[in-house]
Structures are given as C-alpha cells and as structure tokens.
Write a protein that holds these residues in place. Sequence first.
Motif, PDB file in Angstrom:
ATOM      1  N   ALA A 271       0.837  -1.207   0.000  1.00  0.00           N
ATOM      2  CA  ALA A 271       0.000   0.000   0.000  1.00  0.00           C
ATOM      3  C   ALA A 271       0.868   1.253   0.000  1.00  0.00           C
ATOM      4  CB  ALA A 271      -0.929  -0.008   1.211  1.00  0.00           C
ATOM      5  N   ALA A 272       1.937   1.258   0.806  1.00  0.00           N
ATOM      6  CA  ALA A 272       2.833   2.422   0.840  1.00  0.00           C
ATOM      7  C   ALA A 272       3.494   2.636  -0.518  1.00  0.00           C
ATOM      8  CB  ALA A 272       3.887   2.224   1.933  1.00  0.00           C
ATOM      9  N   LEU A 275       1.170   4.474  -2.900  1.00  0.00           N
ATOM     10  CA  LEU A 275       0.701   5.812  -2.548  1.00  0.00           C
ATOM     11  C   LEU A 275       1.146   6.914  -3.514  1.00  0.00           C
ATOM     12  CD1 LEU A 275       0.746   5.993   1.363  1.00  0.00           C
ATOM     13  CD2 LEU A 275      -1.190   6.342  -0.177  1.00  0.00           C
ATOM     14  N   LEU A 307       5.612   8.306   6.814  1.00  0.00           N
ATOM     15  CA  LEU A 307       4.474   7.473   7.220  1.00  0.00           C
ATOM     16  C   LEU A 307       4.988   6.427   8.204  1.00  0.00           C
ATOM     17  CD1 LEU A 307       1.521   6.497   6.897  1.00  0.00           C
ATOM     18  CD2 LEU A 307       2.309   5.087   4.983  1.00  0.00           C
ATOM     19  N   PHE A 346      -4.510   1.451   9.484  1.00  0.00           N
ATOM     20  CA  PHE A 346      -4.038   1.873   8.156  1.00  0.00           C
ATOM     21  C   PHE A 346      -4.592   0.953   7.076  1.00  0.00           C
ATOM     22  CE2 PHE A 346      -0.891   1.360   4.719  1.00  0.00           C
ATOM     23  CZ  PHE A 346      -0.943   2.646   4.192  1.00  0.00           C
ATOM     24  N   CYS A 347      -4.598  -0.353   7.329  1.00  0.00           N
ATOM     25  CA  CYS A 347      -5.118  -1.292   6.331  1.00  0.00           C
ATOM     26  C   CYS A 347      -6.606  -1.053   6.083  1.00  0.00           C
ATOM     27  CB  CYS A 347      -4.877  -2.729   6.789  1.00  0.00           C
ATOM     28  SG  CYS A 347      -3.145  -3.240   6.688  1.00  0.00           S
ATOM     29  N   ALA A 350      -6.890   1.903   3.891  1.00  0.00           N
ATOM     30  CA  ALA A 350      -6.565   1.551   2.506  1.00  0.00           C
ATOM     31  C   ALA A 350      -7.629   0.665   1.875  1.00  0.00           C
ATOM     32  CB  ALA A 350      -5.208   0.841   2.458  1.00  0.00           C
ATOM     33  N   ALA A 377      -4.566   7.263   0.344  1.00  0.00           N
ATOM     34  CA  ALA A 377      -4.575   5.908   0.917  1.00  0.00           C
ATOM     35  C   ALA A 377      -5.973   5.305   0.816  1.00  0.00           C
ATOM     36  CB  ALA A 377      -4.116   5.946   2.362  1.00  0.00           C
ATOM     37  N   LEU A 380      -6.988   3.935  -2.589  1.00  0.00           N
ATOM     38  CA  LEU A 380      -6.428   2.652  -3.033  1.00  0.00           C
ATOM     39  C   LEU A 380      -7.487   1.574  -3.069  1.00  0.00           C
ATOM     40  CD1 LEU A 380      -3.089   2.575  -0.967  1.00  0.00           C
ATOM     41  CD2 LEU A 380      -3.310   3.014  -3.419  1.00  0.00           C
TER      42      LEU A 380
END
Length: 383
Positions: A271-272, A275, A307, A346-347, A350, A377, A380
């Motif tokens: 995911a990062a 971004l 992040l 965070f997940c 996302a 984010a 995504l």
Amino acid sequence: MSGTPGAERPAEPTLSHPVLKSLLGAWALAACSPREAAAVEEHLGGCGPCADEARQLRAAVGLLHPAETLDLDPALRTRVLESCLGRRPPRIPVPQWAAAYEAEAARLDALLQDMRDAEWHTPVRLRWFDGAAPASRRTTVAGVIAHLLSVDGLVAVALGLDDPLGDTTPEHGTPEGRTEAYWRASRFPPTRAVRDPWREQSHDLVRTVSFTGSGTGRLTVPYGACELPLRDAMLDRAFACWVHAEDIASAVDYPYEPPAARHLSGMIGLAAKKLPRALARRRARTGPPGRTRRLVAVGAPGRCLRLEIEGRGGGEWMIPLDAHAQGAEDSVEREVAHVVLESVEFCRLAAGHVPPEEAAVGQRGDREAIREVLFAAASLSRM
C-alpha cells in the motif's frame, strides 16, 4: 529399574507411515488419543498425500455431521488449518511472496467450512472509497466469494489457467467489471456452490506459482487501467481475501483475527508503494494546491511525508509529495509532515472501511500534505 525415583522414562516409539495413515480416519473424527493426534498432525506437515487425504476426510466428516454452530471446536479448526491447509509438502515450497495469499485463502476457507446453507445468503455490504466519498454495494456471503473468484481470475489468466468467467465477456476488464459480469451471468444469486470453484482456483494459483518457481513473479497482471507485477498481485489478493473475510465474519457475527505480522507487513508495504501513484491520480482529478508539481520516486529530491505504522507488521516509509522545479536550489529531500497510524487502522483506511477524515491519526507538520496522503490511501480501495 523403571520404578527407581528420578529414572528417565524411555522415549515413546515413533509411529510408522502405514500406522499414521491408518489413523487418519480416527483423527478426522477427533477419536485419536492425544499422543496419536499429535503424531498424525506432525506427519501431515511433511507428507503431501496424507495431508490431501486428511483434508478430504475432514470434508466428508463435515457432510456426515453438520456443525451446529460456527465453531464447535476452535482447537480442532486451528490444528486442521495449520497442519493441512497452512503447510505445503517440503518438495513444493511456496514462494515467500505467495505465502500471504495461501494463508489468507486457507483462513477464509476454514470460516466458510462451517457455514450453513442459510448463512450463505446473509446480507453483506462491500465498502470502498471512490476518491471523494464512501461507496458501497449490497450482496451476500456467496456474492462476496463470487467477487473474489472473479477478481482472482485476473491472476489465473495471467498464469495460463482457466478464466472463471468462461465465455462471459465483461464490459470492462477491471475487478469491478468482472464481478458485475459474473453476477449478471448467474441465472440465480450465488449459493454455497461458489465455494468449490473459488477454493479450487485458490489452490491452483498457489500450486502453479510453487511449481513454476521464482521466475513467475516477474509476470504482470492487468487490472484494467493499470498492471501489477505478479508478486504484488498475490499480495493484493491476500489483502482482499482478509478484508472480505472480515466483511463476512462481521455479517455473521463471528470473530476474525488480522493476518500474521509478516504477511501484514507485506500488505502495508505494498500500500505504501502504491501511494505516490495514487497521489498523482488524485491530483490529476482534483488538482494540487498551488502550482502543479510532478511526483517523483521515493528518495528523490523534493518534499516528503514520513508514514509511520505502529504495531504488528509496522515500519516507516518516506512518501514523496512532489518534485522541485528544474534548477531549484533546495535539491535535498525535505520532510514536511509526519503521520502515525496503527497497522490494522491503516489497512482498513486503505480498504475504504475507514473514511480518511475519521482515521485515528497522529500527525505533525503540513496539514494539507497529510490530508492528501490520507485521501490517497483511502482511494487505493475498490469494490
């Protein structure tokens, strides 16, 4: 003498393969002694034929004795999952980049195993963030598995396997387009029958990448407007498997744990990595604050955001925000903001399950940059 205090007890004899094989039926019925059960489970981790037979016997037992609840014996489920589904025979090692998908597919399959017929029609709402606001689509537990089957089919086709859509041609080759095409082509709403093709396809994906070796990871998988390397696509599908398993578990009021730390770390890292491109797409639609800037690769000169992901599978990533105009004097990387999120939070951001305005974030620095990254984010996510 054996009765002498302090004397060591003789080691228990090791059971032979024929004896262990003969115990599989009793083991599937949970009728073995603790010592026999432990020996069988240890054997299943290294013997592919016995592991396959054990899985078939467990499925047969489930048909003969339908579960009265979602979880009659949590300890038994854990043993079966770890011994039969979570491991592979030593001669067919699963590439590290495919291990998360194998594990998440096995965990979801274990949840589905105990579903009654009626529970497959439990309403489920798929949620994502369309770039500007939360979006959702109503379906059922069976519909969610049909969605996973359809989108996993992108990976299957890239590997030369059969497309689960068959002769059905989606209007768009995107994950959403494929799912809608599969749902429309079904004469009736999906039922529990969709579990078998999804399960077989997931096994085929893992077997194929395991047999073909590490070189397969350099293949690309088309996702409509973009492509992902196969390595990243398998992580992406592992992430989707976990997220939608949580959707199902929530709908049927069943607890579901996040992935193992090593697998969660890979999902967060993917995911990062996405971004910067998500930032570029968002700016192309809405326009950045101030004059237009071109995004650059991680580590290049320009502004950046730190992040920091805390907890299981966490770490730190420097997210580039823009590039300086050619010939600018300040050509060193400048950190202008710092964001801290918990790993599962965070997940879920996302995945589009947490709106960017509501994410539990520790933040310092440029507020506009932080807002841009949080919205990127969330964007995504997809159906």
